[in-house]
Design a protein around this motif. Structure first.
Motif, PDB file in Angstrom:
ATOM      1  N   PHE A 163      34.932  42.298  41.770  1.00  0.00           N
ATOM      2  CA  PHE A 163      36.258  42.283  42.390  1.00  0.00           C
ATOM      3  C   PHE A 163      36.160  42.325  43.922  1.00  0.00           C
ATOM      4  O   PHE A 163      36.968  41.725  44.636  1.00  0.00           O
ATOM      5  N   LYS A 164      35.137  43.020  44.388  1.00  0.00           N
ATOM      6  CA  LYS A 164      34.949  43.103  45.853  1.00  0.00           C
ATOM      7  C   LYS A 164      34.760  41.695  46.429  1.00  0.00           C
ATOM      8  O   LYS A 164      35.290  41.374  47.492  1.00  0.00           O
ATOM      9  N   ASP A 191      45.089  41.580  44.977  1.00  0.00           N
ATOM     10  CA  ASP A 191      46.257  42.246  44.374  1.00  0.00           C
ATOM     11  C   ASP A 191      46.856  41.377  43.268  1.00  0.00           C
ATOM     12  O   ASP A 191      47.247  41.872  42.207  1.00  0.00           O
ATOM     13  N   ARG A 232      46.604  51.910  34.869  1.00  0.00           N
ATOM     14  CA  ARG A 232      45.599  51.531  35.870  1.00  0.00           C
ATOM     15  C   ARG A 232      44.859  52.823  36.215  1.00  0.00           C
ATOM     16  O   ARG A 232      45.467  53.763  36.724  1.00  0.00           O
TER      17      ARG A 232
HETATM   18  N1  LIG Z   1      43.068  43.922  46.529  1.00  0.00           N
HETATM   19  C1  LIG Z   1      42.842  45.184  46.136  1.00  0.00           C
HETATM   20  N2  LIG Z   1      41.598  45.680  46.121  1.00  0.00           N
HETATM   21  C2  LIG Z   1      41.366  46.917  45.692  1.00  0.00           C
HETATM   22  C3  LIG Z   1      42.422  47.736  45.243  1.00  0.00           C
HETATM   23  N3  LIG Z   1      41.906  48.938  44.864  1.00  0.00           N
HETATM   24  C4  LIG Z   1      40.565  48.857  45.073  1.00  0.00           C
HETATM   25  N4  LIG Z   1      40.229  47.637  45.549  1.00  0.00           N
HETATM   26  C5  LIG Z   1      38.913  47.116  45.923  1.00  0.00           C
HETATM   27  O1  LIG Z   1      38.164  46.884  44.727  1.00  0.00           O
HETATM   28  C6  LIG Z   1      36.813  46.779  45.096  1.00  0.00           C
HETATM   29  C7  LIG Z   1      35.945  47.369  44.006  1.00  0.00           C
HETATM   30  O2  LIG Z   1      34.644  47.030  44.301  1.00  0.00           O
HETATM   31  P1  LIG Z   1      33.419  47.552  43.440  1.00  0.00           P
HETATM   32  O3  LIG Z   1      33.687  48.974  42.993  1.00  0.00           O
HETATM   33  O4  LIG Z   1      32.187  47.315  44.214  1.00  0.00           O
HETATM   34  O5  LIG Z   1      33.431  46.712  42.136  1.00  0.00           O
HETATM   35  P2  LIG Z   1      33.156  45.166  41.892  1.00  0.00           P
HETATM   36  O6  LIG Z   1      33.045  44.394  43.148  1.00  0.00           O
HETATM   37  O7  LIG Z   1      34.209  44.702  40.931  1.00  0.00           O
HETATM   38  O8  LIG Z   1      31.774  45.179  41.171  1.00  0.00           O
HETATM   39  P3  LIG Z   1      31.529  45.427  39.645  1.00  0.00           P
HETATM   40  O9  LIG Z   1      32.591  46.355  39.155  1.00  0.00           O
HETATM   41  O10 LIG Z   1      30.173  46.057  39.584  1.00  0.00           O
HETATM   42  O11 LIG Z   1      31.570  44.106  38.973  1.00  0.00           O
HETATM   43  C8  LIG Z   1      36.674  47.483  46.452  1.00  0.00           C
HETATM   44  O12 LIG Z   1      36.367  46.537  47.434  1.00  0.00           O
HETATM   45  C9  LIG Z   1      38.061  48.080  46.708  1.00  0.00           C
HETATM   46  O13 LIG Z   1      38.410  48.028  48.069  1.00  0.00           O
HETATM   47  C10 LIG Z   1      43.744  47.214  45.286  1.00  0.00           C
HETATM   48  O14 LIG Z   1      44.745  47.846  44.907  1.00  0.00           O
HETATM   49  N5  LIG Z   1      43.906  45.937  45.713  1.00  0.00           N
END
Ligand SMILES: Nc1nc2c(ncn2[C@@H]2O[C@H](COP(=O)(O)OP(=O)(O)OP(=O)(O)O)[C@@H](O)[C@H]2O)c(=O)[nH]1
Length: 398
Positions: free
Chosen positions: A279-280, A292, A314
């Motif tokens: 997601f990052k 989002d 969530r």
């Molecule tokens: N757009 C958005 N990003 C969010 C929100 N909440 C958290 N994030 C982001 O989600 C990301 C999560 O990243 P990681 O925990 O590294 O997870 P990932 O990139 O999905 O990696 P894996 O889970 O290992 O596949 C972070 O960059 C947070 O800033 C939100 O409400 N909106």
């Protein structure tokens, strides 16, 4: 119908009559006007407190207009035409405004035409029995029936809306008010002299019932608004603003309830943890608004695939929890696989962009881990991280 010509001020209502004349009609009308003004103040205060919803503004305005009309009907030294005809019209206008507020509250379409018709009819009845066929008795009788009908219409509008809290008090208030006015009308039909004992009993009882019913209506209306306001606050405090899914607090409250229900019914309880992969990268590549939108999209898909009584929350940034009553581990794995496959297939379209994403899923059930929701969630989390380690975009049962 016999005609009779009692000036209002000369009518004494039996059980309310005192030698000193303290409880005469003027006093009772003054009490009614004061109560209407007081309830208006309460409505305005609650409207300010709850952010002034439109319906309350109409109720408050209606109440004010009714009290003005009541005062007009009893002015001294004013010709009948102003006193009664316009006074009755103003009262009806007030009830019309309250009815308009009730329609807004019940999410029905309010129409100005209705308010105009209600007012004009209320003007025509006393006008007819004052100017065309002069008869005080007929005027009081038919106006009473008409105002009874208007109050019953208000009761019917609210009753149609259904619900319980506050509504039942207001419906009862409108109904009793209508009955009191109807009884006064009937009294005019059956008793040629309202000061005889049965006639004065009806009049006295109705004069007491009217202000009491008005208080009931106002308290019911305020309760209704407060209940809606509390409901809005409850939703805000238990829902995630971005996705509309439950937040952690909502999950804790509702999850406990669902867990207890499943345990009492000796059914399995399954928990599915779903986390968006990389997601990052989505955020970094397309920006946070797109991230989002991906979260909103996932919540939408999960909601579409679930039964109405399943819970969706969530849990963290890009992690969602599903709590499913009556599913064992194998059945929940099948559901999770269906969800994962659908997410993999779907495209999130934002402006000219099309984004695809996948999710890793962990599944556990009470058969292996017991009914404690915190334990189930941490076991589901562990299974989900196993799915991440195993290469992502897969379902693992824990
Ligand atoms: N757009 C958005 N990003 C969010 C929100 N909440 C958290 N994030 C982001 O989600 C990301 C999560 O990243 P990681 O925990 O590294 O997870 P990932 O990139 O999905 O990696 P894996 O889970 O290992 O596949 C972070 O960059 C947070 O800033 C939100 O409400 N909106």
């Amino acid at each position: 119908m016999d005609d009779c010509h009692w000036p209002w001020a000369e009518i004494h209502w039996g059980i309310l009559r005192t030698e000193s004349g303290v409880l005469n009609l003027d006093t009772l009308l003054l009490v009614q006007v004061c109560i209407t003004l007081l309830t208006t103040a309460l409505l305005v205060a609650s409207a300010c407190y709850t952010g002034s919803p439109a319906e309350q503004r109409w109720w408050a305005a209606g109440n004010l207009v009714v009290s003005l009309g009541l005062a007009m009907t009893n002015m001294y030294g004013v010709p009948d035409i102003l006193n009664t005809i316009i006074g009755y019209g103003v009262i009806a206008l007030g009830i019309g405004l309250v009815q308009r507020g009730l329609r807004v509250y019940c999410s029905e379409i309010p129409r100005w035409r209705e308010v105009v018709v209600v007012t004009v009819v209320a003007l025509l009845i006393p006008a007819y029995f004052t100017l065309v066929v002069p008869s005080l008795r007929a005027r009081l009788c038919y106006s009473g029936f008409y105002f009874a009908l208007l109050n019953w219409l208000c009761a019917a509008t609210l009753a149609r809306h259904g619900g319980w809290r506050g509504i039942v008090i207001s419906v009862a208030g409108f109904t009793v008010l209508g009955m009191a006015l109807f009884a006064r009308g009937m009294n005019m039909v059956f008793h040629s002299d309202p000061a005889d004992v049965p006639g004065s009993l009806v009049m006295g009882a109705s004069m007491l019932a009217i202000p009491l019913a008005q208080v009931c209506i106002a308290f019911g209306l305020i309760l209704m608004v407060m209940w809606r306001y509390a409901e809005r606050l409850r939703k805000l405090s238990t829902l995630d603003a971005l996705t509309g899914a439950l937040n952690r607090a909502g999950l804790e409250i509702q999850g406990k309830r669902v867990g207890l229900r499943a345990q009492r019914g000796r059914r399995s309880l399954a928990v599915i943890m779903i986390d968006v992969d990389f997601f990052k990268n989505i955020n970094d590549t397309y920006g946070h608004p797109v991230g989002d939108e991906v979260l909103r999209h996932m919540a939408r898909i999960l909601r579409l695939e679930l039964r109405p009584y399943d819970l969706l929350a969530r849990f963290g940034g890009e992690e969602f929890v599903l709590v499913l009553d009556g599913l064992n581990r194998d059945a929940a794995i099948k559901v999770a696989e269906r969800l994962r496959a659908r997410i993999e297939l779907e495209l999130v379209e934002i402006d000219a962009l099309s984004v695809r994403y996948t999710a890793s899923v962990g599944v556990v059930s009470s058969d292996e881990h017991g009914y404690d929701l915190i334990r189930l969630i941490s076991a589901g989390d562990a299974a989900m991280y196993e799915a991440k380690r195993a290469g992502r975009n897969r379902v693992i049962g824990g």
